[in-house]
Design a protein around this motif. Structure first.
Motif, short mmCIF file in Angstrom:
data_model
loop_
_atom_site.label_atom_id
_atom_site.label_comp_id
_atom_site.label_asym_id
_atom_site.label_seq_id
_atom_site.Cartn_x
_atom_site.Cartn_y
_atom_site.Cartn_z
N SER A 18 -7.48 1.57 6.52
CA SER A 18 -7.33 1.08 5.15
C SER A 18 -5.93 0.52 4.91
O SER A 18 -5.75 -0.54 4.30
CB SER A 18 -7.61 2.20 4.15
OG SER A 18 -8.96 2.59 4.21
N CYS A 43 0.84 -1.19 0.00
CA CYS A 43 0.00 0.00 0.00
C CYS A 43 0.88 1.24 0.00
O CYS A 43 1.99 1.24 0.55
CB CYS A 43 -0.92 0.00 1.23
SG CYS A 43 -2.02 1.43 1.34
N HIS A 103 -4.85 -3.41 3.96
CA HIS A 103 -4.05 -3.80 2.80
C HIS A 103 -2.80 -4.57 3.22
O HIS A 103 -2.32 -5.43 2.45
CB HIS A 103 -3.65 -2.57 1.99
CG HIS A 103 -4.79 -1.90 1.28
ND1 HIS A 103 -5.62 -2.58 0.41
CD2 HIS A 103 -5.25 -0.62 1.31
CE1 HIS A 103 -6.54 -1.75 -0.05
NE2 HIS A 103 -6.33 -0.55 0.47
N SER A 135 -1.91 -2.65 -9.67
CA SER A 135 -2.88 -2.97 -8.61
C SER A 135 -2.48 -2.44 -7.25
O SER A 135 -3.10 -2.76 -6.24
CB SER A 135 -3.04 -4.50 -8.53
OG SER A 135 -1.79 -5.11 -8.20
N PRO A 157 -2.59 -0.45 -4.11
CA PRO A 157 -3.57 0.43 -3.49
C PRO A 157 -2.93 1.76 -3.07
O PRO A 157 -1.81 1.79 -2.55
CB PRO A 157 -4.03 -0.35 -2.25
CG PRO A 157 -3.63 -1.77 -2.51
CD PRO A 157 -2.38 -1.68 -3.32
N ALA A 194 -7.73 3.72 -14.08
CA ALA A 194 -8.37 2.74 -13.19
C ALA A 194 -7.45 2.28 -12.08
O ALA A 194 -7.45 1.11 -11.69
CB ALA A 194 -8.89 1.54 -14.00
N ALA A 195 -6.63 3.18 -11.56
CA ALA A 195 -5.76 2.85 -10.42
C ALA A 195 -6.62 2.61 -9.19
O ALA A 195 -7.76 3.08 -9.09
CB ALA A 195 -4.79 3.99 -10.17
N ARG A 196 -6.08 1.88 -8.22
CA ARG A 196 -6.82 1.55 -6.99
C ARG A 196 -6.64 2.69 -5.99
O ARG A 196 -5.93 2.59 -5.01
CB ARG A 196 -6.32 0.23 -6.42
CG ARG A 196 -6.57 -0.97 -7.31
CD ARG A 196 -6.04 -2.24 -6.65
NE ARG A 196 -6.70 -2.53 -5.38
CZ ARG A 196 -6.32 -3.49 -4.55
NH1 ARG A 196 -5.25 -4.23 -4.84
NH2 ARG A 196 -6.96 -3.69 -3.41
N LEU A 197 -7.33 3.79 -6.25
CA LEU A 197 -7.20 5.00 -5.44
C LEU A 197 -8.37 5.12 -4.47
O LEU A 197 -9.53 5.05 -4.88
CB LEU A 197 -7.15 6.23 -6.34
CG LEU A 197 -7.15 7.60 -5.64
CD1 LEU A 197 -5.87 7.77 -4.81
CD2 LEU A 197 -7.28 8.72 -6.65
N GLU A 198 -8.05 5.33 -3.20
CA GLU A 198 -9.06 5.62 -2.18
C GLU A 198 -8.82 7.04 -1.68
O GLU A 198 -7.74 7.36 -1.18
CB GLU A 198 -8.97 4.64 -1.01
CG GLU A 198 -9.96 4.97 0.10
CD GLU A 198 -9.80 4.09 1.34
OE1 GLU A 198 -10.48 4.35 2.35
OE2 GLU A 198 -8.98 3.14 1.28
N ALA A 213 -5.36 9.07 -12.07
CA ALA A 213 -5.65 7.78 -11.44
C ALA A 213 -6.99 7.22 -11.92
O ALA A 213 -7.12 6.02 -12.21
CB ALA A 213 -5.66 7.93 -9.92
N LYS A 214 -7.98 8.08 -12.05
CA LYS A 214 -9.28 7.64 -12.53
C LYS A 214 -9.21 7.23 -14.00
O LYS A 214 -9.88 6.28 -14.43
CB LYS A 214 -10.31 8.74 -12.33
CG LYS A 214 -10.65 9.00 -10.87
CD LYS A 214 -11.69 10.12 -10.73
CE LYS A 214 -12.05 10.34 -9.26
NZ LYS A 214 -13.03 11.44 -9.09
#
Length: 507
Positions: free
Chosen positions: A500, A404, A504, A436, A438, A466-470, A462-463
């Protein structure tokens, strides 16, 4: 009456001051823009050698042309490169100068050539190579229409003004950048004002933070005769907001402006030394080289969270960043969750130091992974503020053991004044390669606009891939929210983000 003597930066002549000068004159002051030899069309003749000293003499001549009568107060204004000849002249005519205004520029030192202040790091390296090869009599060609950004933000400068700036730009004699500034020290007695341009990445609160770090070299900025103003514009305020600039110069001449708070001596605790907002166990540190580990009781090995401080932080800052309450608090919070919390020091003392800071972090991570109490295959990295650029390498080439990556109020693209346009440290570009991995991003809702723009660019990138962005938003949070904003505003975000990261690491 104030007499303003104004000196422009590289490639530019007295013409850039026209609108500002008109407003100063309308307010009852006198204003003179200095035509620099070999650059300004008014002084096109090139002597055998045009160096910094040539331009110092140009400014001295302008000072001497002002009658030494009662009530005539000379205010020297230096923009960009122009601060160098201004200081050289003020040092030799200190008794004639009432104030020096630093207009969106650095603080030149005795014996250091203006080359050191060239913002673009790649260009600075090229010029250094030319100088070392003996090329000292040539010129540096002016920027094209789309290249002024290498010298500072053009925010606020209209298209017509930028085209005129380009059309009137002249080659800069190399000698003006390579000849060292010579000061006797007399100029130190002259009051000074700094005018910072926020869209170029310079803000009063950031200067205050540098002072708060405790570096003795910056204590001079807190002296009573030093004031500051801030303009919400780019690097050329004489073109983008001449009216506002004129008003600021008049106020500066009157001794007005913001004064910085000295570090220590009973002053309120600076932001980076205020308490962490969450209650965490008082776990002792275990110092291993450049890192401090906070290891919970019980059997290991355990996953680790490595917290990377921001910057630049002056080399003389005390205490060192790994001892700051914010970093220690995060590490102890991680330990309370069963992780090994890690803080470290790296050598990001200047914006030119990102390469060596990245190497320091890589070495520290390997030291942590080699510790028998740490699960080497379960590591998270958490970056802060200006350390955000240091996420680049980990985003571009995430190793399998990096589970992460987190970042709090990060800078995610180089700011205009940092001269890093061609740098590899560009997270908004690197996120496309994160795969992948996070990414947990704590976003301050009241972030400085120039930093918020880098975060927005990162989120969009990132959007798009399709990155794993929170995203963990702190709607009313400012830069450094943990110790600046009310705890009730920040605690939920810190707890959610840590939760989070732990998920991870353990999932």
């Amino acid at each position: 009456m104030q007499v303003f003597i104004m000196v422009a930066g590289v490639f530019t002549g007295a013409h850039v001051w026209q609108e500002t000068a008109e407003r100063l004159v309308a307010a009852g002051s006198a204003a003179h823009a200095v035509a620099l030899t070999g650059i300004d069309p008014a002084r096109p003749a090139m002597p055998a050698h045009v160096g910094l000293e040539t331009h110092v003499e140009d400014v001295i001549a302008a000072i001497d042309a002002v009658e030494a009568t009662d009530g005539q107060e000379i205010v020297l204004v230096g923009h960009d490169y122009g601060i160098h000849p201004v200081l050289g002249a003020a040092d030799r005519r200190a008794e004639r100068v009432a104030r020096v205004v630093y207009l969106d520029c650095g603080m030149p030192q005795n014996g250091v050539p203006p080359l050191a202040a060239v913002p673009d790091q790649a260009l600075r390296a090229q010029l250094t190579e030319r100088a070392e090869a003996g090329e000292r009599e040539g010129v540096l060609e002016p920027p094209g229409l789309d290249e002024w950004g290498r010298w500072g933000s053009t925010a606020g400068v209209g298209e017509a003004a930028l085209k005129r700036l380009t059309a009137l730009a002249a080659p800069q004699p190399l000698g003006t950048l390579l000849q060292p500034l010579r000061l006797t020290g007399a100029v130190a007695a002259v009051p000074v004002t700094g005018v910072l341009c926020a869209s170029n990445g310079a803000r009063i609160d950031l200067v205050q933070r540098l002072v708060d770090f405790g570096d003795p070299a910056l204590a001079v900025l807190t002296e009573p005769q030093v004031t500051f103003f801030e303009l919400p514009t780019g690097h050329w305020p004489m073109l983008s907001c001449p009216d506002a600039l004129a008003k600021v110069l008049l106020r500066a001449a009157a001794g007005e402006g913001h004064r910085l708070r000295p570090a220590g001596d009973g002053a309120p605790a600076p932001a980076h030394l205020r308490p962490f907002p969450l209650d965490v166990p008082e776990l002792p540190r275990d110092r291993q080289g450049q890192v401090d580990l906070y290891v919970p009781d019980g059997d290991g090995p355990r996953p680790a969270v490595v917290f990377v401080h921001g910057g630049p932080v002056p080399a003389g800052a005390r205490p060192r960043p790994r001892e700051w309450p914010t970093l220690v608090g995060h590490a102890r919070l991680a330990a309370a969750e069963g992780m090994v919390g890690v803080t470290l020091d790296h050598r990001l003392h200047d914006v030119a130091d990102y390469d060596r800071a990245a190497a320091d972090i890589a070495a520290a991570v390997e030291l942590v992974r080699a510790d028998p109490r740490v699960d080497a295959d379960r590591i998270a990295l958490w970056f802060f503020s200006g350390g955000g650029l240091l996420t680049t390498d980990w985003l571009a080439r995430p190793p399998a053991w990096l589970r992460c990556l987190a970042a709090s109020y990060p800078v995610l693209a180089p700011l205009p004044a940092w001269g890093m346009s061609g740098s590899r440290f560009h997270p908004a570009k690197a996120v496309e390669q994160a795969g992948s991995l996070p990414v947990v991003l704590l976003r301050a809702g009241r972030e400085a606009p120039e930093i918020a723009a880098t975060v927005d660019a990162f989120v969009s990138a990132a959007k798009g891939c399709a990155a794993r962005l929170e995203l963990v938003d702190v709607p009313n949070g400012h830069h450094g929210f943990e110790t600046i904003d009310p705890p009730e505003e920040t605690r939920p975000a810190l707890q959610r983000a840590m939760g989070s990261v732990v998920t991870h690491l353990t999932g």
